[in-house]
Design a protein around this motif. Structure first.
Motif, short mmCIF file in Angstrom:
data_model
loop_
_atom_site.label_atom_id
_atom_site.label_comp_id
_atom_site.label_asym_id
_atom_site.label_seq_id
_atom_site.Cartn_x
_atom_site.Cartn_y
_atom_site.Cartn_z
N ALA A 133 0.84 -1.20 0.00
CA ALA A 133 0.00 0.00 0.00
C ALA A 133 0.88 1.25 0.00
CB ALA A 133 -0.93 0.00 1.21
N SER A 134 0.37 2.33 -0.59
CA SER A 134 1.13 3.57 -0.67
C SER A 134 1.24 4.20 0.73
CB SER A 134 0.44 4.55 -1.61
OG SER A 134 -0.75 5.06 -1.00
N ASP A 179 -1.99 5.84 1.77
CA ASP A 179 -3.04 4.91 2.19
C ASP A 179 -2.75 4.31 3.56
OD1 ASP A 179 -4.45 5.36 -0.14
OD2 ASP A 179 -3.47 3.73 -1.23
N ASP A 222 -3.80 6.68 6.14
CA ASP A 222 -5.25 6.65 6.33
C ASP A 222 -5.68 5.43 7.15
OD1 ASP A 222 -5.68 8.99 5.00
OD2 ASP A 222 -6.21 8.06 3.08
N VAL A 277 -11.33 4.11 2.36
CA VAL A 277 -9.99 4.31 1.80
C VAL A 277 -9.96 3.91 0.33
CG1 VAL A 277 -7.56 3.64 1.95
CG2 VAL A 277 -8.87 4.04 4.04
N ALA A 278 -10.60 2.78 -0.01
CA ALA A 278 -10.62 2.32 -1.39
C ALA A 278 -11.37 3.30 -2.30
CB ALA A 278 -11.26 0.94 -1.47
N SER A 298 -11.47 6.50 -1.92
CA SER A 298 -10.67 7.71 -2.08
C SER A 298 -9.34 7.46 -2.78
CB SER A 298 -10.40 8.36 -0.72
OG SER A 298 -9.59 7.52 0.09
N SER A 299 -8.98 6.18 -2.93
CA SER A 299 -7.67 5.84 -3.50
C SER A 299 -7.80 4.74 -4.56
CB SER A 299 -6.71 5.36 -2.40
OG SER A 299 -5.53 4.82 -2.95
N PHE A 316 -5.24 1.93 -4.00
CA PHE A 316 -5.55 0.94 -2.98
C PHE A 316 -6.63 0.00 -3.47
CE2 PHE A 316 -7.56 -0.22 1.21
CZ PHE A 316 -6.49 -0.98 1.67
#
Length: 247
Positions: free
Chosen positions: A13-14, A17, A20, A111-112, A114-115, A118
């Motif tokens: 994961a970045s 992320d 978050d 999170v998914a 917004s990314s 991810f």
């Protein structure tokens, strides 16, 4: 709090992320036999294992059951279901004890959403897991008990190391055969110097021989993982030994 993730998905994961996710993650013990989900149960948590092994088990009306896939520190359980509030298709249990980072399904979904990065990561693992399940289905239908048992041991070794808390009854259920069949094959593998088995604990002595006697399915599963994540081992440096109570 998560410091240095040993879970492959979290490791990929970045940084954004992970920031978050970090405040919402908590590390828990995965206890042997713990049921993480029943069949048709809506999921509220997502599990990122750091150690141990989680099994997806298909149950039939007559009480029979068979494993369809394994999840270890190479993956995640519950993420795909969290994205659209779906239920678990099968019973999911802890096969080998360990640890996992847990987060609510709602936060994983947020999170998914917004990314895209991810979301892609989670979907890549789901694609791999589907391929693993399909390969297991073909393997159970076409390959011998010895081939399937060796293939299963290869996958277990990738995720949990060379010492496995395991009863023959449990292994028979996992690969969908009678215990007498497992007993016969286990005796043959011991006589060939491939494993030792005593009091519910199996130790792999020669992975080279185990892989030689396994069907091609173990390599196919590794290649499926490599296609998605670029790691032919399909693992993140599993421990040499994972102790736990006999199954």
């Amino acid at each position: 709090m998560l410091h240095s993730p040993t879970n492959s998905i979290l490791s990929r994961a970045s940084p954004v992320d992970i920031l978050d996710l970090r405040p919402h993650l908590r590390v828990i013990e995965l206890q042997h036999g713990q049921v993480l989900a029943e069949s048709r149960q809506r999921l509220s948590k997502v599990y990122f294992p750091h150690s141990g092994v989680i099994s997806s088990v298909v149950e039939l009306g007559d009480g029979a059951a068979i494993e369809s896939g394994m999840i270890g520190n190479d993956g995640v359980f519950g993420a795909a279901q969290a994205l659209d509030s779906k239920v678990s298709l099968h019973r999911v249990v802890v096969q080998v004890p360990g640890e996992a980072s847990v987060v609510t399904a709602e936060h994983v979904k947020a999170v998914a959403q917004s990314s895209p990065e991810f979301l892609t990561l989670l979907m890549k693992y789901e694609q791999f897991f589907l391929g693993q399940v399909q390969q297991t289905s073909a393997c159970n239908a076409l390959h011998s008990v010895e081939q399937r048992m060796c293939k299963w041991l290869v996958r277990m070794h990738d995720l949990a190391g060379s010492e496995l808390p395991l009863t023959q009854e449990f292994l028979a259920q996992m690969i969908g055969v009678r215990r007498t069949s497992v007993t016969g094959v286990a005796t043959q593998l011991q006589n060939k110097g491939m494993i030792t088995y005593r009091r519910g604990k199996l130790k792999i002595l020669s992975m080279e021989l185990i892989e030689r006697h396994a069907c091609e399915c173990h390599q196919t599963v590794r290649e499926l993982y490599a296609e998605e994540f670029g790691n032919i081992d399909g693992t993140t440096s599993p421990p040499e030994s994972r102790q736990g109570p006999g199954l």
